[in-house]
Design a protein around this motif. Structure first.
Motif, PDB file in Angstrom:
ATOM      1  N   PRO A 221       0.802  -1.232   0.000  1.00  8.67           N
ATOM      2  CA  PRO A 221       0.000   0.000   0.000  1.00  8.67           C
ATOM      3  C   PRO A 221       0.834   1.281   0.000  1.00  8.67           C
ATOM      4  CG  PRO A 221      -0.859  -1.579   1.603  1.00  8.67           C
ATOM      5  CD  PRO A 221       0.453  -2.108   1.139  1.00  8.67           C
ATOM      6  N   TYR A 222       2.156   1.177   0.263  1.00  9.90           N
ATOM      7  CA  TYR A 222       2.985   2.372   0.352  1.00  9.90           C
ATOM      8  C   TYR A 222       3.692   2.692  -0.966  1.00  9.90           C
ATOM      9  CZ  TYR A 222       1.935   1.423   5.188  1.00  9.90           C
ATOM     10  OH  TYR A 222       1.269   1.166   6.355  1.00  9.90           O
ATOM     11  N   ASN A 223       3.186   2.111  -2.063  1.00 10.18           N
ATOM     12  CA  ASN A 223       3.637   2.471  -3.414  1.00 10.18           C
ATOM     13  C   ASN A 223       5.151   2.313  -3.559  1.00 10.18           C
ATOM     14  OD1 ASN A 223       3.622   3.362  -6.073  1.00 10.18           O
ATOM     15  ND2 ASN A 223       3.571   5.529  -5.529  1.00 10.18           N
ATOM     16  N   ILE A 224       5.618   1.069  -3.445  1.00 15.86           N
ATOM     17  CA  ILE A 224       7.038   0.761  -3.572  1.00 15.86           C
ATOM     18  C   ILE A 224       7.394   0.657  -5.049  1.00 15.86           C
ATOM     19  CG2 ILE A 224       8.868  -0.848  -2.954  1.00 15.86           C
ATOM     20  CD1 ILE A 224       7.503   0.764  -0.636  1.00 15.86           C
ATOM     21  N   ARG A 225       8.351   1.453  -5.476  1.00 17.63           N
ATOM     22  CA  ARG A 225       8.703   1.525  -6.892  1.00 17.63           C
ATOM     23  C   ARG A 225       9.351   0.235  -7.382  1.00 17.63           C
ATOM     24  NH1 ARG A 225       7.739   5.751 -10.728  1.00 17.63           N
ATOM     25  NH2 ARG A 225       9.316   5.619 -12.366  1.00 17.63           N
ATOM     26  N   ASN A 226      10.161  -0.392  -6.507  1.00 16.59           N
ATOM     27  CA  ASN A 226      10.894  -1.595  -6.898  1.00 16.59           C
ATOM     28  C   ASN A 226      11.441  -2.269  -5.649  1.00 16.59           C
ATOM     29  OD1 ASN A 226      12.399  -3.216  -9.122  1.00 16.59           O
ATOM     30  ND2 ASN A 226      14.008  -2.666  -7.684  1.00 16.59           N
ATOM     31  N   TYR A 227      11.542  -3.592  -5.698  1.00 18.77           N
ATOM     32  CA  TYR A 227      12.172  -4.343  -4.614  1.00 18.77           C
ATOM     33  C   TYR A 227      13.233  -5.245  -5.238  1.00 18.77           C
ATOM     34  CZ  TYR A 227      12.312  -6.128   0.172  1.00 18.77           C
ATOM     35  OH  TYR A 227      12.692  -6.431   1.459  1.00 18.77           O
ATOM     36  N   GLU A 228      14.482  -5.012  -4.842  1.00 22.19           N
ATOM     37  CA  GLU A 228      15.595  -5.774  -5.417  1.00 22.19           C
ATOM     38  C   GLU A 228      15.865  -7.039  -4.613  1.00 22.19           C
ATOM     39  OE1 GLU A 228      18.870  -3.685  -7.362  1.00 22.19           O
ATOM     40  OE2 GLU A 228      20.105  -4.567  -5.761  1.00 22.19           O
ATOM     41  N   ASP A 229      15.915  -8.160  -5.298  1.00 26.10           N
ATOM     42  CA  ASP A 229      16.249  -9.460  -4.704  1.00 26.10           C
ATOM     43  C   ASP A 229      15.555  -9.678  -3.355  1.00 26.10           C
ATOM     44  OD1 ASP A 229      17.912 -10.467  -6.745  1.00 26.10           O
ATOM     45  OD2 ASP A 229      19.593  -9.262  -6.039  1.00 26.10           O
ATOM     46  N   PRO A 230      14.223  -9.652  -3.336  1.00 26.30           N
ATOM     47  CA  PRO A 230      13.526  -9.907  -2.074  1.00 26.30           C
ATOM     48  C   PRO A 230      13.729 -11.342  -1.582  1.00 26.30           C
ATOM     49  CG  PRO A 230      11.964  -9.870  -3.906  1.00 26.30           C
ATOM     50  CD  PRO A 230      13.284  -9.408  -4.443  1.00 26.30           C
ATOM     51  N   VAL A 231      13.985 -12.257  -2.527  1.00 26.56           N
ATOM     52  CA  VAL A 231      14.247 -13.665  -2.214  1.00 26.56           C
ATOM     53  C   VAL A 231      15.475 -14.107  -3.007  1.00 26.56           C
ATOM     54  CG1 VAL A 231      11.918 -14.349  -1.507  1.00 26.56           C
ATOM     55  CG2 VAL A 231      12.484 -14.243  -3.945  1.00 26.56           C
ATOM     56  N   ALA A 232      15.873 -15.353  -2.836  1.00 24.31           N
ATOM     57  CA  ALA A 232      17.192 -15.783  -3.305  1.00 24.31           C
ATOM     58  C   ALA A 232      17.245 -16.222  -4.758  1.00 24.31           C
ATOM     59  CB  ALA A 232      17.711 -16.916  -2.419  1.00 24.31           C
ATOM     60  N   THR A 233      16.122 -16.606  -5.358  1.00 23.00           N
ATOM     61  CA  THR A 233      16.176 -17.173  -6.703  1.00 23.00           C
ATOM     62  C   THR A 233      15.104 -16.563  -7.596  1.00 23.00           C
ATOM     63  OG1 THR A 233      14.611 -18.977  -6.276  1.00 23.00           O
ATOM     64  CG2 THR A 233      16.922 -19.369  -5.700  1.00 23.00           C
ATOM     65  N   PHE A 234      15.303 -16.699  -8.902  1.00 24.29           N
ATOM     66  CA  PHE A 234      14.295 -16.252  -9.856  1.00 24.29           C
ATOM     67  C   PHE A 234      13.017 -17.069  -9.702  1.00 24.29           C
ATOM     68  CE2 PHE A 234      17.082 -14.233 -13.428  1.00 24.29           C
ATOM     69  CZ  PHE A 234      17.753 -13.482 -12.477  1.00 24.29           C
ATOM     70  N   GLU A 235      13.165 -18.356  -9.391  1.00 25.44           N
ATOM     71  CA  GLU A 235      11.984 -19.206  -9.213  1.00 25.44           C
ATOM     72  C   GLU A 235      11.137 -18.711  -8.050  1.00 25.44           C
ATOM     73  OE1 GLU A 235      14.816 -21.297 -11.710  1.00 25.44           O
ATOM     74  OE2 GLU A 235      15.056 -20.284  -9.778  1.00 25.44           O
ATOM     75  N   GLU A 236      11.793 -18.311  -6.951  1.00 24.75           N
ATOM     76  CA  GLU A 236      11.042 -17.771  -5.815  1.00 24.75           C
ATOM     77  C   GLU A 236      10.431 -16.412  -6.154  1.00 24.75           C
ATOM     78  OE1 GLU A 236      13.008 -19.663  -1.823  1.00 24.75           O
ATOM     79  OE2 GLU A 236      14.069 -17.973  -2.751  1.00 24.75           O
ATOM     80  N   MET A 237      11.141 -15.610  -6.951  1.00 25.60           N
ATOM     81  CA  MET A 237      10.559 -14.329  -7.381  1.00 25.60           C
ATOM     82  C   MET A 237       9.324 -14.558  -8.242  1.00 25.60           C
ATOM     83  SD  MET A 237      13.414 -11.394  -8.143  1.00 25.60           S
ATOM     84  CE  MET A 237      15.030 -12.120  -8.006  1.00 25.60           C
ATOM     85  N   ALA A 238       9.371 -15.577  -9.100  1.00 27.48           N
ATOM     86  CA  ALA A 238       8.201 -15.894  -9.925  1.00 27.48           C
ATOM     87  C   ALA A 238       7.025 -16.313  -9.048  1.00 27.48           C
ATOM     88  CB  ALA A 238       8.547 -16.995 -10.923  1.00 27.48           C
ATOM     89  N   ALA A 239       7.291 -17.095  -8.008  1.00 28.20           N
ATOM     90  CA  ALA A 239       6.222 -17.474  -7.082  1.00 28.20           C
ATOM     91  C   ALA A 239       5.718 -16.258  -6.311  1.00 28.20           C
ATOM     92  CB  ALA A 239       6.728 -18.547  -6.116  1.00 28.20           C
ATOM     93  N   LEU A 240       6.636 -15.386  -5.924  1.00 26.58           N
ATOM     94  CA  LEU A 240       6.264 -14.173  -5.194  1.00 26.58           C
ATOM     95  C   LEU A 240       5.442 -13.236  -6.066  1.00 26.58           C
ATOM     96  CD1 LEU A 240       6.678 -12.788  -2.440  1.00 26.58           C
ATOM     97  CD2 LEU A 240       8.790 -11.792  -3.353  1.00 26.58           C
ATOM     98  N   ARG A 241       5.702 -13.232  -7.376  1.00 29.06           N
ATOM     99  CA  ARG A 241       4.957 -12.392  -8.300  1.00 29.06           C
ATOM    100  C   ARG A 241       3.448 -12.671  -8.219  1.00 29.06           C
ATOM    101  NH1 ARG A 241       5.817  -8.904  -9.088  1.00 29.06           N
ATOM    102  NH2 ARG A 241       7.479  -8.587 -10.582  1.00 29.06           N
ATOM    103  N   GLN A 242       3.067 -13.884  -7.903  1.00 28.83           N
ATOM    104  CA  GLN A 242       1.655 -14.239  -7.805  1.00 28.83           C
ATOM    105  C   GLN A 242       0.964 -13.545  -6.632  1.00 28.83           C
ATOM    106  OE1 GLN A 242       1.176 -18.551  -7.894  1.00 28.83           O
ATOM    107  NE2 GLN A 242       3.106 -18.747  -9.017  1.00 28.83           N
TER     108      GLN A 242
END
Length: 394
Positions: A221-242
């Motif tokens: 809700p605080y309008n975050i422009r970008n989050y760099e490497d929130p998790v360790a792998t691209f696969e986890e980022m893809a899951a987080l994207r959901q």
């Protein structure tokens, strides 16, 4: 024109106070400064992202380049870098990164030969003022600097940067292993800075997927422009994207995987780490074709920063602000350095080539710092000397 010498100088340039990141306290830069000398008297400047690549340049690359034409980039690369099949099979890419630092110096020579700034060699400027973010982090106090170890102090720092320098783009690490602390700090930053400010975050892969889902849900809700490497792998980022609409970025330049998985959205890279300016331009073009964004790395010194300025000036696709630790760097090795932004912007240099010159006094000072103290180590736990920090994965 022929290359007659490749000079390598290791330097340390500390930060005014160290900042906490996943591996411990980040205290500054240990780089190798490259000077490619020619029989015409022209000297090109390059910068290696880590000092140990300078050792590779000394032992392998410098001898191979003696007598080469500095304008013949293909020949210079063929002398120094194995074919990609070899590096992929062996996992040994040090030569590619080390040559990338030298190749920057070859581009600097090229600009000086043709008497024009690098951005003109790259096709001309689409912008002359280049955006960079301010940085925030939890920093212990050191010699009167730093001391931002609470959310309130981080907010105060950002407000001061806005007041003193017109800054409205902020990126930072809130890495003390406490997700609730990050959530609270982000909320306070948005409330203090208002809706007009950009807020970007970087966790250096500190969160588990489970915790990242929670943290991103709370801060969205605080309008975050970008989050760099929130998790360790691209696969986890893809899951987080959901579970999150916040865009993700990474320092890992694996475009094929990012396209296949749908995440991350941006790459944040050092040009030498990509193998040099020529390979960087190809990588950015591929990112554009695949709909992935790009911006530039942080805590580089004036030579690499000048390269960032020229490339962004000449590249319409790069629209987001690049990272910077400019405000916290206590010095540089170029005249009038370090670069510092005003109203978020740094003007592109207009001199020939990269448009920067070495400062002899600064080179002497910071090379002595390296000689006397050794390279900065960003990975040891300050509470357990001699041991690498292990941040518990929440």
């Amino acid at each position: 024109m022929k290359i007659t010498n490749v000079k390598v100088t290791h330097v340390n340039v500390p930060l005014s106070a160290p900042l906490w990141w996943t591996a411990g306290l980040y205290g500054g830069a240990s780089k190798s400064i490259i000077e490619v000398e020619t029989d015409s008297g022209l000297v090109g400047l390059g910068e290696a992202p880590w000092w140990h690549f300078g050792e590779v340049i000394k032992s392998d690359i410098a001898p191979a380049l003696i007598g080469a034409d500095p304008l013949d980039l293909a020949d210079c690369e063929a002398r120094c870098v194995p074919p990609w099949q070899i590096t992929v099979n062996t996992g040994e890419n040090a030569a590619s990164i080390a040559f990338g630092a030298v190749e920057l110096a070859l581009w600097d020579i090229r600009g000086k030969v043709f008497g024009m700034p690098l951005y003109r060699l790259l096709g001309g400027a689409v912008r002359k003022n280049i955006p960079f973010s301010e940085y925030f982090a939890f920093r212990p106090e050191q010699d009167g600097a730093g001391g931002e170890m609470t959310p309130e102090a981080v907010v105060e720092h950002c407000l001061r940067m806005r007041e003193e320098h017109g800054s409205t783009i902020f990126e930072g690490k809130l890495i003390l292993g406490d997700p609730q602390l990050e959530i609270r700090t982000v909320r306070m930053l948005r409330e203090a800075l208002g809706e007009g400010a950009q807020i970007k975050l970087d966790s250096n892969m500190q969160w588990s997927l489970t915790t990242a889902r929670w943290v991103l849900r709370e801060i969205e809700p605080y309008n975050i422009r970008n989050y760099e490497d929130p998790v360790a792998t691209f696969e986890e980022m893809a899951a987080l994207r959901q579970h999150s609409r916040i865009p993700f970025s990474t320092h890992v330049p694996d475009l094929r995987r990012a396209v296949a998985l749908g995440a991350p959205d941006y790459f944040v890279c050092n040009f030498a780490a990509l193998g040099g300016l020529s390979k960087t331009l190809k990588f950015i073009a591929a990112c554009e074709a695949m709909g992935k964004g790009f911006w530039c790395y942080s805590n580089d010194l004036g030579i690499m920063t000048a390269a960032y300025l020229h490339v962004v000036a000449a590249t319409p696709w790069i629209t987001e602000a690049s990272q910077s630790l400019f405000r916290w760097q206590v010095g540089d090795i170029v005249r009038d350095g370090p670069f510092r932004q005003t109203n978020n912007m740094v003007p592109v240099p207009e001199g020939h080539g990269l448009g920067v010159e070495l400062d002899p006094a600064a080179m002497t000072r910071w090379s002595k710092h390296f000689h006397d103290n050794g390279p900065v180590n960003h990975f040891f736990d300050p509470n357990q000397p001699g041991r690498y920090r292990r941040l518990p994965l929440h």
